[in-house]
Design an enzyme around this catalytic site. Structure first.
Site, PDB file in Angstrom:
ATOM      1  N   LYS A  80       0.823  -1.215   0.000  1.00 60.33           N
ATOM      2  CA  LYS A  80       0.000   0.000   0.000  1.00 60.33           C
ATOM      3  C   LYS A  80       0.859   1.269   0.000  1.00 60.33           C
ATOM      4  O   LYS A  80       0.365   2.345  -0.318  1.00 60.33           O
ATOM      5  CB  LYS A  80      -0.973   0.003   1.178  1.00 60.33           C
ATOM      6  CG  LYS A  80      -0.339   0.202   2.536  1.00 60.33           C
ATOM      7  CD  LYS A  80      -1.407   0.310   3.624  1.00 60.33           C
ATOM      8  CE  LYS A  80      -0.780   0.518   4.994  1.00 60.33           C
ATOM      9  NZ  LYS A  80      -1.796   0.633   6.055  1.00 60.33           N
ATOM     10  N   ASP A  81       2.152   1.154   0.358  1.00 58.90           N
ATOM     11  CA  ASP A  81       3.050   2.317   0.363  1.00 58.90           C
ATOM     12  C   ASP A  81       3.671   2.596  -1.005  1.00 58.90           C
ATOM     13  O   ASP A  81       4.314   3.631  -1.194  1.00 58.90           O
ATOM     14  CB  ASP A  81       4.209   2.092   1.354  1.00 58.90           C
ATOM     15  CG  ASP A  81       3.759   2.106   2.797  1.00 58.90           C
ATOM     16  OD1 ASP A  81       2.678   2.662   3.078  1.00 58.90           O
ATOM     17  OD2 ASP A  81       4.474   1.544   3.653  1.00 58.90           O
ATOM     18  N   ARG A 129      -7.185   8.726   4.361  1.00 63.03           N
ATOM     19  CA  ARG A 129      -8.293   7.806   4.069  1.00 63.03           C
ATOM     20  C   ARG A 129      -9.045   7.456   5.346  1.00 63.03           C
ATOM     21  O   ARG A 129     -10.278   7.543   5.410  1.00 63.03           O
ATOM     22  CB  ARG A 129      -7.748   6.524   3.416  1.00 63.03           C
ATOM     23  CG  ARG A 129      -8.796   5.414   3.264  1.00 63.03           C
ATOM     24  CD  ARG A 129      -8.163   4.105   2.849  1.00 63.03           C
ATOM     25  NE  ARG A 129      -7.199   3.602   3.815  1.00 63.03           N
ATOM     26  CZ  ARG A 129      -7.524   2.882   4.884  1.00 63.03           C
ATOM     27  NH1 ARG A 129      -8.781   2.576   5.137  1.00 63.03           N
ATOM     28  NH2 ARG A 129      -6.580   2.450   5.711  1.00 63.03           N
ATOM     29  N   ARG A 130      -8.307   7.049   6.378  1.00 57.50           N
ATOM     30  CA  ARG A 130      -8.963   6.706   7.648  1.00 57.50           C
ATOM     31  C   ARG A 130      -9.648   7.927   8.259  1.00 57.50           C
ATOM     32  O   ARG A 130     -10.745   7.823   8.793  1.00 57.50           O
ATOM     33  CB  ARG A 130      -7.924   6.141   8.626  1.00 57.50           C
ATOM     34  CG  ARG A 130      -7.391   4.768   8.217  1.00 57.50           C
ATOM     35  CD  ARG A 130      -6.232   4.328   9.069  1.00 57.50           C
ATOM     36  NE  ARG A 130      -5.720   3.025   8.650  1.00 57.50           N
ATOM     37  CZ  ARG A 130      -4.463   2.630   8.783  1.00 57.50           C
ATOM     38  NH1 ARG A 130      -3.573   3.447   9.326  1.00 57.50           N
ATOM     39  NH2 ARG A 130      -4.096   1.432   8.371  1.00 57.50           N
ATOM     40  N   ARG A 147       2.179   9.778  13.656  1.00 53.72           N
ATOM     41  CA  ARG A 147       3.197   9.284  12.731  1.00 53.72           C
ATOM     42  C   ARG A 147       4.156   8.344  13.446  1.00 53.72           C
ATOM     43  O   ARG A 147       4.192   8.272  14.673  1.00 53.72           O
ATOM     44  CB  ARG A 147       4.003  10.471  12.156  1.00 53.72           C
ATOM     45  CG  ARG A 147       3.238  11.366  11.202  1.00 53.72           C
ATOM     46  CD  ARG A 147       3.056  10.739   9.828  1.00 53.72           C
ATOM     47  NE  ARG A 147       4.317  10.197   9.336  1.00 53.72           N
ATOM     48  CZ  ARG A 147       5.299  10.911   8.780  1.00 53.72           C
ATOM     49  NH1 ARG A 147       5.166  12.214   8.668  1.00 53.72           N
ATOM     50  NH2 ARG A 147       6.385  10.341   8.344  1.00 53.72           N
ATOM     51  N   VAL A 150       4.875   1.272  13.918  1.00 52.15           N
ATOM     52  CA  VAL A 150       3.784   0.732  14.734  1.00 52.15           C
ATOM     53  C   VAL A 150       4.054   0.903  16.226  1.00 52.15           C
ATOM     54  O   VAL A 150       3.198   1.381  16.984  1.00 52.15           O
ATOM     55  CB  VAL A 150       3.558  -0.752  14.394  1.00 52.15           C
ATOM     56  CG1 VAL A 150       2.645  -1.415  15.417  1.00 52.15           C
ATOM     57  CG2 VAL A 150       2.955  -0.889  12.998  1.00 52.15           C
ATOM     58  N   ARG A 153       3.846   4.534  17.368  1.00 57.05           N
ATOM     59  CA  ARG A 153       2.464   5.023  17.407  1.00 57.05           C
ATOM     60  C   ARG A 153       1.707   4.453  18.603  1.00 57.05           C
ATOM     61  O   ARG A 153       0.923   5.158  19.238  1.00 57.05           O
ATOM     62  CB  ARG A 153       1.755   4.687  16.092  1.00 57.05           C
ATOM     63  CG  ARG A 153       2.142   5.629  14.953  1.00 57.05           C
ATOM     64  CD  ARG A 153       1.386   5.317  13.690  1.00 57.05           C
ATOM     65  NE  ARG A 153       1.924   4.147  13.016  1.00 57.05           N
ATOM     66  CZ  ARG A 153       1.212   3.311  12.271  1.00 57.05           C
ATOM     67  NH1 ARG A 153      -0.097   3.479  12.144  1.00 57.05           N
ATOM     68  NH2 ARG A 153       1.781   2.294  11.666  1.00 57.05           N
ATOM     69  N   CYS A 238      -1.088   8.615  -1.458  1.00 56.40           N
ATOM     70  CA  CYS A 238      -1.261   8.501  -0.009  1.00 56.40           C
ATOM     71  C   CYS A 238      -1.932   9.737   0.578  1.00 56.40           C
ATOM     72  O   CYS A 238      -2.272   9.772   1.745  1.00 56.40           O
ATOM     73  CB  CYS A 238       0.087   8.252   0.665  1.00 56.40           C
ATOM     74  SG  CYS A 238       1.244   9.612   0.475  1.00 56.40           S
TER      75      CYS A 238
END
Length: 306
Positions: A80-81, A129-130, A147, A150, A153, A238
């Site tokens: 997706k990146d 998007r989210r 940002r 994982v 965050r 993105c």
């Protein structure tokens, strides 16, 4: 096999997990490999919101340059990146079998606030998007930028006075850090190619292309092709609230796609089911339908906002 295949990867725990999957698939065939961690611009600047950076390929550019400069032989990315337009001389070598595609909400204490219309919840995400999909469902909520990798965050989520933050299921589950305080967001349509991992290499590197071709998962490759074609036709990246998901069942391709305005108020969606043999241009056709319905106006608004 004397040649060592140098596998380029970002340095985060999730990126390394993905690189190790590819490493294991190659070594299982008898290839010699070496992992080469490389920092990306997206890993260095953890403050600026992605939509303000406005650069497609912010997580892939450093690895692309390393490929073109012959520092590595293949690069491993979260699909997706990856921009829909690859740099010249770089091609997809293999797309791995897809993992979980959904998004989830990690919540601080409980999810009662989701059923309280008057409550102004504080929700964190770096994804436009989210953000757009969340505001479409909960227009009164406040969205905050989040940002980093994982783990970063999750730590920031714990430190801040937020009600929740949105993550990809695959990102948390692959490195076993999904908190018990989380729920799948079944209503949220994922990013194109979410949950998929791709390897890329130089176009003229037949050795690496042949090595990776063995583990290319054709069903995932077709589904993500359709989703990314939908994204490309809508001219998204993105920084555009575009969602798409395709899956194959009983020789039929099931596709859902969405285009949102940045604030979630404008919205177009489409669902299609077509025979597998006729699915090659499904993403483009679905995107053209959305543009014709009025989606072109949202795309123009987003461009002007940038």
């Amino acid at each position: 096999m004397d040649k060592v295949i140098r596998i380029g990867t970002r340095e985060s725990q999730l990126a390394l997990w993905q690189a190790h999957q590819v490493n294991d698939l190659l070594t299982a065939q008898g290839y010699r490999t070496e992992l080469v961690p490389i920092k990306s611009e997206g890993d260095i600047d953890l403050v600026t919101p992605l939509y303000e950076i406005g650069v497609q390929g912010i997580f892939t550019k450093s690895l692309d340059l390393a490929l073109l400069n012959n520092r590595i032989d293949i690069a491993v990315h979260s699909f997706k990146d990856v921009p829909t337009q690859l740099p010249k001389q770089i091609v997809h070598a293999a797309i791995l079998k897809r993992g979980p595609v959904k998004d989830l909400l990690v919540y601080k204490t409980n999810t009662d606030f989701l059923d309280q219309p008057g409550y102004i919840a504080n929700i964190a995400t770096s994804s436009v998007r989210r953000k757009a999909q969340w505001l479409r469902r909960y227009p009164q909520h406040q969205l905050h930028n989040l940002r980093g990798n994982v783990n970063t965050r999750l730590q920031k989520m714990a430190n801040e006075n937020w009600d929740g933050a949105i993550f990809a299921v695959a990102g948390l589950e692959r490195i076993n850090v999904r908190p018990a305080t989380s729920i799948d967001l079944d209503w949220m349509l994922p990013a194109p190619a979410q949950g998929a991992v791709v390897t890329v290499c130089r176009e003229d590197d037949t050795f690496c292309r042949e090595a990776c071709a063995v583990f290319n998962h054709e069903e995932t490759a077709l589904a993500t092709h359709i989703e990314r074609e939908f994204l490309r036709t809508l001219m998204g990246g993105c920084t555009t609230p575009i969602s798409a998901y395709a899956y194959i069942q009983n020789n039929t391709v099931h596709f859902s796609g969405e285009l949102c305005s940045l604030d979630g108020t404008g919205f177009f969606s489409i669902s299609r089911e077509v025979p597998l043999a006729q699915a090659q241009h499904l993403g483009q056709e679905a995107a053209e339908d959305i543009m014709a319905q009025g989606g072109a106006e949202i795309v123009a608004q987003i461009r002007n906002a940038k």
